[in-house]
Motif scaffolding. Structure first.
Motif, PDB file in Angstrom:
ATOM      1  N   ARG A 195     124.609  58.328 143.207  1.00  0.00           N
ATOM      2  CA  ARG A 195     125.621  56.900 143.546  1.00  0.00           C
ATOM      3  C   ARG A 195     127.029  56.202 142.742  1.00  0.00           C
ATOM      4  NH1 ARG A 195     119.663  55.539 142.583  1.00  0.00           N
ATOM      5  NH2 ARG A 195     121.190  54.321 140.137  1.00  0.00           N
ATOM      6  N   GLU A 196     127.285  57.156 141.975  1.00  0.00           N
ATOM      7  CA  GLU A 196     128.391  57.229 141.652  1.00  0.00           C
ATOM      8  C   GLU A 196     129.273  57.986 142.273  1.00  0.00           C
ATOM      9  OE1 GLU A 196     130.092  55.299 138.749  1.00  0.00           O
ATOM     10  OE2 GLU A 196     128.317  53.886 139.309  1.00  0.00           O
ATOM     11  N   SER A 197     129.019  59.472 142.330  1.00  0.00           N
ATOM     12  CA  SER A 197     129.166  59.897 143.032  1.00  0.00           C
ATOM     13  C   SER A 197     130.078  59.496 144.745  1.00  0.00           C
ATOM     14  CB  SER A 197     129.299  61.841 143.326  1.00  0.00           C
ATOM     15  OG  SER A 197     128.352  61.537 143.457  1.00  0.00           O
ATOM     16  N   ARG A 237     130.405  56.197 145.899  1.00  0.00           N
ATOM     17  CA  ARG A 237     131.168  54.932 145.419  1.00  0.00           C
ATOM     18  C   ARG A 237     132.249  55.033 145.748  1.00  0.00           C
ATOM     19  NH1 ARG A 237     132.867  54.477 140.339  1.00  0.00           N
ATOM     20  NH2 ARG A 237     133.887  52.787 141.128  1.00  0.00           N
ATOM     21  N   GLY A 262     127.355  51.963 137.545  1.00  0.00           N
ATOM     22  CA  GLY A 262     126.193  51.693 138.965  1.00  0.00           C
ATOM     23  C   GLY A 262     125.358  50.832 138.879  1.00  0.00           C
ATOM     24  N   CYS A 279     125.218  51.409 146.376  1.00  0.00           N
ATOM     25  CA  CYS A 279     125.879  49.439 145.875  1.00  0.00           C
ATOM     26  C   CYS A 279     124.731  48.819 146.762  1.00  0.00           C
ATOM     27  CB  CYS A 279     126.953  49.132 146.372  1.00  0.00           C
ATOM     28  SG  CYS A 279     127.837  51.305 145.151  1.00  0.00           S
ATOM     29  N   GLU A 301     130.280  46.650 144.808  1.00  0.00           N
ATOM     30  CA  GLU A 301     130.126  46.858 143.168  1.00  0.00           C
ATOM     31  C   GLU A 301     130.570  46.017 142.215  1.00  0.00           C
ATOM     32  OE1 GLU A 301     132.410  50.985 143.759  1.00  0.00           O
ATOM     33  OE2 GLU A 301     133.733  49.891 144.636  1.00  0.00           O
TER      34      GLU A 301
END
Length: 334
Positions: A138-140, A142, A205, A281, A299
């Motif tokens: 998920r972070e990658s 954003r 996250g 998100c 976010e």
């Protein structure tokens, strides 16, 4: 005739099996191509081209030399390299111009290819898996991280995604790129150095199971639909940002956002929201007068909203997200 029918059936079954096996990799390939290209539409085109090339050249696949997954990633990488020959770099508004001041004009919209575009979670993230691994994925995806990746040359971009996001070994990346391990490691070091100079924002996250964040989103939706400015401002971080692609206009800081929200006669006063997920998100389809108007991506950082990006291209984005163009009316009870 019966033997021919059986032969045809076996052939069709084999073909169907190959197609299914190829398609099983669609989600992770779409995520990879999205990180490379910064557009959900282009990512889907790239994956479709990847699968077509794989099918056409299936006889070239040597299972003894590489697994199917590695082979597909190699094809996808070359497809992305072909699509990235244009010098245009996708970005966010804050990557292009300084923050606007309350009361300033939106200016002229920029073409779609200017912007990092959103993508539905369902197209790029597995429905289940290890929570820690899903958090990394998920972070990658954003918006800020994908925009930062666009600062890298295509080859460095691919190396960084494969090594730091997908955790491939250096020799595996070198084999995919048909280069030496030393060259792949050098590209990774340069890519990391470049990203170290890019502002990735300090947003954390989003965990859909976090009750505090669920409550935050419920309060945001209720306040948005009531046009409750006090609550909308209260759920923002002090350094929150707000942007509205395709305009370069954007705001920095809760005070400036508050000043804009408090201007009388805001057109969003009676708008409605329909939840979805984008880029790892929470996101919402925004409806004005019952018709799709924008896609809003939030976010979060802890229990506050850190960034709000409102994509003003509902006719193009809503079908991608499976959102109806008209706000669904509640079912009538008899």
């Amino acid at each position: 005739m019966l033997l021919l029918d059986r032969a045809c059936f076996r052939q069709l079954k084999r073909v169907a099996g190959v197609v299914i096996e190829l398609d099983e990799h669609r989600v992770e390939l779409t995520a990879y191509c999205y990180r490379m290209l910064g557009s959900g539409f282009e990512a889907e085109d790239a994956v479709q081209e990847t699968l077509v090339r794989a099918w056409r050249h299936r006889e070239r696949f040597d299972a003894g030399r590489s697994g199917l997954r590695s082979w597909l990633y190699a094809i996808a990488t070359n497809v992305c390299f072909d699509m990235l020959r244009s010098p245009q770099r996708r970005a966010r508004a804050m990557d292009l111009v300084p923050a606007a001041r309350p009361g300033s004009a939106l200016g002229q919209p920029l073409p779609e290819h200017t912007w990092v575009q959103p993508v539905p979670d369902s197209r790029i993230l597995p429905p289940q898996g290890d929570p820690a691994e899903l958090a990394v994925l998920r972070e990658s995806v954003r918006l800020a991280f994908v925009a930062a990746l666009q600062h890298l040359p295509p080859r460095q971009r691919a190396v960084l995604i494969l090594r730091d996001v997908l955790r491939w070994r250096a020799d595996e990346v070198a084999a995919l790129l048909k280069s030496s391990t030393a060259s792949a490691n050098s590209a990774l070091q340069r890519a990391r150095a470049t990203l170290g100079r890019v502002d990735l924002d300090a947003t954390g996250g989003f965990d859909p199971l976090d009750e505090r964040q669920r409550d935050l989103l419920d309060r945001y939706v209720a306040a948005f639909e009531r046009h409750d400015i006090e609550t909308l401002v209260a759920v923002l971080h002090e350094d929150a940002t707000m942007s509205m692609p395709p305009f370069t206009w954007w705001l920095s800081g809760r005070d400036d956002i508050s000043a804009v929200l408090r201007v009388p006669g805001q057109p969003c006063e009676h708008d409605r929201l329909l939840p979805t997920m984008a880029n790892g998100c929470p996101a919402f389809g925004q409806y004005r007068d019952g018709t799709g108007f924008a896609l809003v991506v939030l976010e979060l950082r802890g229990e506050r909203i850190a960034n709000t990006t409102t994509f003003l291209d509902a006719p193009r984005l809503f079908p991608l997200f499976g959102l109806p163009m008209s706000f669904p009316e509640p079912a009538r009870t008899t």
